[in-house]
Each structure stands twice: as C-alpha cells, then as structure tokens.
Scaffold this motif. Structure first.
Motif, PDB file in Angstrom:
ATOM      1  N   GLN A  22      53.408  37.759  33.253  1.00 46.41           N
ATOM      2  CA  GLN A  22      52.484  37.307  34.285  1.00 46.41           C
ATOM      3  C   GLN A  22      51.129  37.013  33.632  1.00 46.41           C
ATOM      4  O   GLN A  22      50.685  37.764  32.757  1.00 46.41           O
ATOM      5  CB  GLN A  22      52.322  38.423  35.316  1.00 46.41           C
ATOM      6  N   SER A  23      50.485  35.914  34.072  1.00 49.73           N
ATOM      7  CA  SER A  23      49.193  35.575  33.479  1.00 49.73           C
ATOM      8  C   SER A  23      48.150  36.641  33.812  1.00 49.73           C
ATOM      9  O   SER A  23      48.114  37.149  34.931  1.00 49.73           O
ATOM     10  CB  SER A  23      48.724  34.228  34.023  1.00 49.73           C
ATOM     11  N   SER A  24      47.312  36.984  32.870  1.00 47.52           N
ATOM     12  CA  SER A  24      46.191  37.925  33.061  1.00 47.52           C
ATOM     13  C   SER A  24      46.669  39.230  33.686  1.00 47.52           C
ATOM     14  O   SER A  24      46.001  39.797  34.552  1.00 47.52           O
ATOM     15  CB  SER A  24      45.109  37.325  33.969  1.00 47.52           C
ATOM     16  N   VAL A  33      50.910  31.928  38.099  1.00 44.85           N
ATOM     17  CA  VAL A  33      50.618  31.374  36.777  1.00 44.85           C
ATOM     18  C   VAL A  33      51.266  32.339  35.785  1.00 44.85           C
ATOM     19  O   VAL A  33      51.159  33.552  35.940  1.00 44.85           O
ATOM     20  CB  VAL A  33      49.098  31.286  36.521  1.00 44.85           C
ATOM     21  N   TRP A  34      52.014  31.776  34.821  1.00 45.12           N
ATOM     22  CA  TRP A  34      52.808  32.607  33.911  1.00 45.12           C
ATOM     23  C   TRP A  34      52.531  32.238  32.467  1.00 45.12           C
ATOM     24  O   TRP A  34      52.208  31.090  32.169  1.00 45.12           O
ATOM     25  CB  TRP A  34      54.305  32.434  34.203  1.00 45.12           C
ATOM     26  N   ASP A  35      52.704  33.222  31.580  1.00 47.52           N
ATOM     27  CA  ASP A  35      52.527  32.995  30.144  1.00 47.52           C
ATOM     28  C   ASP A  35      53.888  33.146  29.460  1.00 47.52           C
ATOM     29  O   ASP A  35      54.681  34.016  29.836  1.00 47.52           O
ATOM     30  CB  ASP A  35      51.550  34.026  29.555  1.00 47.52           C
TER      31      ASP A  35
END
Ligand code: GAP
Length: 445
Positions: A22-24, A33-35
């Motif tokens: 998961q982003s941040s 928003v995903w990393d």
C-alpha cells in the motif's frame, strides 16, 4: 475457496513476498494508490516488455513514443475530457461516504426519500447525483490560479494524437501505421478498489493505429484477434477470457465500435483491455482546436483524408493483477497446504532459485558461484536459510519456475537437481548446462 477470501489471500501474499505494498503505508496508506515491491516491479516490467516486443519490435508498422504526462490544457478540451469525463457522485449526509450515482448497491433513487445508503443503511440521506470530473488538476508555474491549471493525463492516447504528424514525418511511415506508448495515467476514481484493479494512478499500454477511412472495420477485427492472442500467450486461462461488446449506451463519446477483453476475476467478469474504433473523432477535434492541418496525403491514390484510428488500450496494472489471480492456487501436499503462483516462466519475476542442500561440504561456495553465473543470464535468487522444503515453498509463492539445488553429488558428478515448480519433479542436469536448461524454458513463451 470463497472469492473474497481469494482476493484477501492474494493481497496478503503480495505484501509478504514483496509484489505490492500500500502506498505510504506507515502513514496509514493513500486511498487506492499502490507501490510495486521487488517482485511486483519485475512482474509488471515483464508484462510491459512483452507488450512492447509484440507491438513495436516485432512489427514494421508501429513506432514507439514516450510523451509527457503534462500537456497543453486545450488538449483536454479538444479530447472531450474537460466537458465529459465525469461520473455521477452521490454523498451520504449521515455517514459522509461517497458513491457513484449508478452504484448497484444503492436502493431507491438518490436525492429521494426512498434511497438507502449502502454503508450506514440510512434512508433519505443520499444527495442528488452531481457530475464530478475525474481528471486530477495541478498548477503550472508558481501561481495557483485558474489560468495556470494543467491536468495529469487521464489516458496516454492524447500524447499520441498530438504527435501523430511528428512521428509520421520523422519515421517515414505510411498509413496504415501505428504509434505505441506505455505510461502513467491518473483518474480521481470515485469508487476505486479491488486491489490494483481500479486505482487512481496506473499505467496504460496504448496503441493507436491510423488507417484510411473505409478500411477501419477490417483493421478493427484484425486488432481484436491479435490482442486476444497476446493475452492467451501470457499463459492466462482461455476459459476465463472473453469478449464484451459495448452496446449503444455504453460507447464512449469517441467510439464508433468497442469491444473489451474481459477476465473472470473473483469479483466478476471485468475489462482488462479495450479495442476501440475511434473514427476521425480525435484527429478531427485536434485539427479544430489547434488550427493545424492533420490530414494525410496518399500519393498512390492522389487523395487527402483524415485518418481513422483503431485503438488498443490495456492496463499494465490490470494485466499484472490478472496474472496474479490466474496463477494463484493452493494444493494439498503430504498433509500441508502449498501455495503456488503458477506463472508462465516468461513472466515469472525470478526464473531460478539456487540452494545449497546444506551449509557445509563446500555446497554454499558451489551454489554461490552457480548463482552468480545464472544471475548474469536471468533474475535468480540465492537462499541458504532453513530446510530445503521451506525454501522450495517460498519460491513456489514467488512463482519461481525452477529450483536449482547443489547437493552431495555436485562436486563429484558436476551436476545439480532442477526442481520444476508445478510438477515438483526433480531432474539432474549438468552444472555446465543448467543456465541453458532454464533459459530455453523461460524463452519458450
Ligand atoms: N484511451 C482509451 C482508454 O483510456 P479506458 O477503457 O478508459 O480507455 C483502458 O481504459 C484501460 O486502462 C482499461 O481497460 C484498464 O485496463 C485500464 N484502466 C482504466 N482505468 C483504470 C484504473 N482506474 N485503474 C487501473 N487501470 C485502469
């Protein structure tokens, strides 16, 4: 396995093994928003590389492009996105949740007393739908004022249309020809979700094929066939792929005809790629809004025309999710559950795991040397911690197709075992040939 459970298991595996985070996350995450972690970035890169090879390198009639994310704001007026790229948005005055006006979970008519909030269950608390533009806005330069507004592109296609003459002239292509591009797109989706299926920042792999009017229907059919074949070649289950034709009320403002490639996800049949016959809508609008002539002169026929466009538009993140869902399986092995990502070797992030059977008798040294050798040819992973069975299981979860083990016979026989992920069968292969053995199978797709 219940379908929601499957998605939960996949999300958890993706985090555990380093596919997607998961982003941040340490700040509580940022909505949809995903990393991509070490394995995820390789998997998605393999998807994009295969697309680029099939669309650009393997063909003489398609050129590549990498246009900027920020574009002149007039582009989005011409494209129809400023006026029409909207979704109906409904708020619940009670629980403050937001929904798309056409959310199937809403009972009754939003704005009326009978409407029921799908989250808190209150009646009469949903507002009338109001149109919400999905484009992210930002400001160019130091002044945050209306005149300085620019948009983060909601699709990569427009970068291709505005460069079509540049590419045509510099590459000396002739119509029919195409331009392909892979890049980020941004949409402020009201109801994103299902992991990386619908996100606010994503990557598209888009190709626009410019054709003579009248030949568009024929090219449209060809592109449908080629694109479906590409998904089959990724190793996706054919039974879980199908076509969905857009009816008149589904067609986007630019489309004369549209078909989606759909995949059967645990949450239902959903689009992973769209094939659109866009006619001369895009070049016509850019010609009108820019005042620049964008028509094409066909010498052979001594004819001038505005090309029609057949578009193929796939999401790199969606195809990556499709690969993960399609590859996930659980098997009972000797009373134990084995979790496997059964990727086609060509898309697997790591091609070979290399293991010394035990940490003595020179095995770690031989395995390390072999690992460095293999790593020069394809992504490989060295692991000497824990029982060999556990090391195999970890590689099964990562989707690694081959496990190469240095054992007691390696020093004298100059051979190793190669374990195949799917069958779990082992085969002895000579140390000198193991790199070719793996490479041949990786490149066979
Ligand atoms: N240029 C045409 C176009 O953008 P689209 O159907 O809106 O068409 C094409 O999008 C593809 O882009 C979809 O099939 C999907 O794979 C991907 N896509 C669209 N919105 C997305 C989102 N919010 N998250 C992830 N992928 C998305």
């Amino acid at each position: 396995m219940a379908d929601t459970t499957l998605m939960d298991k996949l999300v958890s595996l993706c985090k555990r093994r380093g596919f997607v985070f998961q982003s941040s996350e340490i700040y509580g995450g940022l909505g949809s928003v995903w990393d991509y972690g070490p394995l995820g970035v390789e998997l998605k890169k393999n998807v994009k590389d295969r697309w680029w090879r099939a669309m650009v390198h393997a063909r003489d009639d398609i050129e590549g492009l990498d246009a900027a994310i920020l574009m002149h704001p007039r582009v989005w007026e011409a494209s129809g996105h400023v006026a029409g790229f909207t979704d109906p948005l409904v708020d619940c005055r009670q629980c403050k949740n937001r929904f798309r006006g056409d959310d199937p979970r809403i009972k009754g008519t939003p704005g009326q007393a009978d409407a029921q909030c799908p989250v808190c269950g209150s009646r009469g608390t949903l507002t009338e739908p109001r149109l919400f533009n999905l484009m992210f806005k930002t400001f160019m330069g130091p002044v945050e004022e209306q005149a300085a507004v620019v948009y983060l592109r909601p699709e990569t296609a427009q970068g291709i249309y505005v460069n079509y003459l540049n590419v045509l002239q510099s590459s000396r292509q002739k119509i029919p020809f195409g331009i392909a591009q892979i890049g980020k797109a941004f949409r402020n989706e009201i109801t994103p979700g299902n992991f990386i299926f619908r996100t606010r920042e994503f990557e598209q792999m888009e190709m626009q094929f410019f054709v003579k009017p009248g030949t568009d229907a024929e090219w449209f059919e060809r592109w449908r066939e080629w694109r479906m074949q590409w998904h089959h070649d990724l190793g996706l289950s054919p039974a879980r792929l199908r076509w969905h034709q857009h009816g008149p009320d589904e067609l986007a403002h630019y489309a004369r005809a549209a078909f989606d490639v759909q995949y059967e996800f645990p949450f239902g049949w959903q689009e992973i790629e769209g094939i659109h016959n866009r006619g001369d809508f895009d070049l016509g609008r850019h010609q009108e809004y820019s005042g620049k002539k964008l028509d094409y002169f066909e010498q052979a026929a001594n004819e001038r025309f505005l090309p029609y466009i057949v578009e193929t538009s796939a999401g790199a993140d969606r195809v990556t999710l499709t690969l993960l869902v399609d590859a996930y399986r659980e098997e009972e092995v000797e009373g134990d559950t084995r979790v496997v990502l059964g990727f086609h070797p060509a898309v697997a992030p790591i091609k070979a795991g290399v293991f010394p059977l035990v940490k003595k008798d020179g095995m770690p040294e031989m395995a390390t040397a072999l690992y460095h050798d293999l790593k020069r040819r394809f992504p490989s992973f060295y692991d000497d911690s824990g029982a060999i069975g556990r090391r195999y299981r970890r590689m099964d979860e990562a989707g690694t197709p081959f496990g190469v083990t240095v054992d007691g016979e390696t020093a004298s026989a100059r051979s190793v075992t190669v374990r195949h992920r799917d069958s779990m069968q082992q085969k002895r292969v000579s140390v000198d040939q193991v790199a070719d053995y793996v490479a041949e199978r990786v490149n066979s797709g």
